[in-house]
Design a protein around this motif. Sequence first.
Motif, PDB file in Angstrom:
ATOM      1  N   ASP A 107      -5.084 -15.657   9.513  1.00 56.08           N
ATOM      2  CA  ASP A 107      -6.361 -16.379   9.630  1.00 56.08           C
ATOM      3  C   ASP A 107      -7.451 -15.491  10.215  1.00 56.08           C
ATOM      4  OD1 ASP A 107      -5.209 -18.639   8.559  1.00 56.08           O
ATOM      5  OD2 ASP A 107      -5.153 -19.757  10.459  1.00 56.08           O
ATOM      6  N   ALA A 108      -7.121 -14.746  11.266  1.00 53.89           N
ATOM      7  CA  ALA A 108      -8.116 -13.864  11.892  1.00 53.89           C
ATOM      8  C   ALA A 108      -8.587 -12.799  10.905  1.00 53.89           C
ATOM      9  CB  ALA A 108      -7.534 -13.222  13.147  1.00 53.89           C
ATOM     10  N   ALA A 109      -7.650 -12.227  10.156  1.00 51.54           N
ATOM     11  CA  ALA A 109      -8.006 -11.220   9.151  1.00 51.54           C
ATOM     12  C   ALA A 109      -8.861 -11.845   8.048  1.00 51.54           C
ATOM     13  CB  ALA A 109      -6.751 -10.588   8.564  1.00 51.54           C
ATOM     14  N   TYR A 110      -8.491 -13.048   7.624  1.00 52.45           N
ATOM     15  CA  TYR A 110      -9.238 -13.751   6.568  1.00 52.45           C
ATOM     16  C   TYR A 110     -10.681 -13.995   7.000  1.00 52.45           C
ATOM     17  CZ  TYR A 110     -10.808 -17.605   3.593  1.00 52.45           C
ATOM     18  OH  TYR A 110     -11.536 -18.417   2.742  1.00 52.45           O
ATOM     19  N   PHE A 111     -10.874 -14.479   8.219  1.00 50.90           N
ATOM     20  CA  PHE A 111     -12.237 -14.782   8.671  1.00 50.90           C
ATOM     21  C   PHE A 111     -13.058 -13.516   8.901  1.00 50.90           C
ATOM     22  CE2 PHE A 111     -10.229 -18.926   9.694  1.00 50.90           C
ATOM     23  CZ  PHE A 111     -11.010 -19.680   8.842  1.00 50.90           C
ATOM     24  N   PHE A 112     -12.391 -12.426   9.267  1.00 50.64           N
ATOM     25  CA  PHE A 112     -13.096 -11.140   9.347  1.00 50.64           C
ATOM     26  C   PHE A 112     -13.541 -10.705   7.945  1.00 50.64           C
ATOM     27  CE2 PHE A 112     -12.477  -6.356   9.313  1.00 50.64           C
ATOM     28  CZ  PHE A 112     -13.756  -6.066   9.769  1.00 50.64           C
ATOM     29  N   LEU A 113     -12.635 -10.813   6.977  1.00 51.25           N
ATOM     30  CA  LEU A 113     -12.990 -10.457   5.602  1.00 51.25           C
ATOM     31  C   LEU A 113     -14.098 -11.358   5.065  1.00 51.25           C
ATOM     32  CD1 LEU A 113      -9.416  -9.838   4.149  1.00 51.25           C
ATOM     33  CD2 LEU A 113     -11.184  -8.113   4.612  1.00 51.25           C
ATOM     34  N   LEU A 114     -14.016 -12.617   5.385  1.00 54.40           N
ATOM     35  CA  LEU A 114     -15.042 -13.567   4.956  1.00 54.40           C
ATOM     36  C   LEU A 114     -16.400 -13.202   5.561  1.00 54.40           C
ATOM     37  CD1 LEU A 114     -15.097 -16.039   3.141  1.00 54.40           C
ATOM     38  CD2 LEU A 114     -14.754 -17.449   5.179  1.00 54.40           C
ATOM     39  N   ARG A 115     -16.396 -12.814   6.812  1.00 52.59           N
ATOM     40  CA  ARG A 115     -17.649 -12.380   7.463  1.00 52.59           C
ATOM     41  C   ARG A 115     -18.208 -11.157   6.752  1.00 52.59           C
ATOM     42  NH1 ARG A 115     -20.059 -11.592  12.753  1.00 52.59           N
ATOM     43  NH2 ARG A 115     -22.239 -11.209  12.182  1.00 52.59           N
ATOM     44  N   CYS A 116     -17.345 -10.225   6.401  1.00 53.60           N
ATOM     45  CA  CYS A 116     -17.776  -9.027   5.667  1.00 53.60           C
ATOM     46  C   CYS A 116     -18.370  -9.414   4.313  1.00 53.60           C
ATOM     47  CB  CYS A 116     -16.603  -8.062   5.483  1.00 53.60           C
ATOM     48  SG  CYS A 116     -16.040  -7.305   7.018  1.00 53.60           S
ATOM     49  N   PHE A 117     -17.766 -10.386   3.653  1.00 48.80           N
ATOM     50  CA  PHE A 117     -18.279 -10.870   2.371  1.00 48.80           C
ATOM     51  C   PHE A 117     -19.668 -11.501   2.545  1.00 48.80           C
ATOM     52  CE2 PHE A 117     -18.802 -14.598  -0.416  1.00 48.80           C
ATOM     53  CZ  PHE A 117     -18.902 -13.960  -1.640  1.00 48.80           C
TER      54      PHE A 117
END
Length: 144
Positions: A107-117
């Motif tokens: 989840d933490a990695a996903y939300f970091f990637l989402l922020r980058c997107f």
Amino acid sequence: MIYTFEKSDLITKQLRKFTTAYTHHVVGQYANIDFWINEVVTSLKAIDEHKKRFDKLYTAQKEWTEDHGTVIHKYCFICNGRCEFSNGKPSLPVYKQEKGLRKELVDAAYFFLLRCFRIGLLTREELKQKCDTIGTSIDPNDLE
């Protein structure tokens, strides 16, 4: 705490910081995105293989203590010596299951990637590829 779980927790905490950090800080971390994805993947693998490593550790310790007649008496805090009520059997390690660490890390990695997107560092295709790498899907609602 168990090394595997502690490392996973550290990575999770770092990635969570990135999701709320200033944009220029996120850009700096994005410059190392391959490092962070590799940290996540490596940690997930370590979590998944924890039981197998524990079983080896347990078996090795048990066999050693049996084969060598290892005796360890508990310490008595009253007489400051060997406890007379101790049976001398060394205690073997106790298995501790990870409880939710894997999900928290993903989840933490996903939300970091989402922020980058969201700030334009990743295209939809790149986001999907990175999410596939860490073993998660994209919630379409998160892209709106």
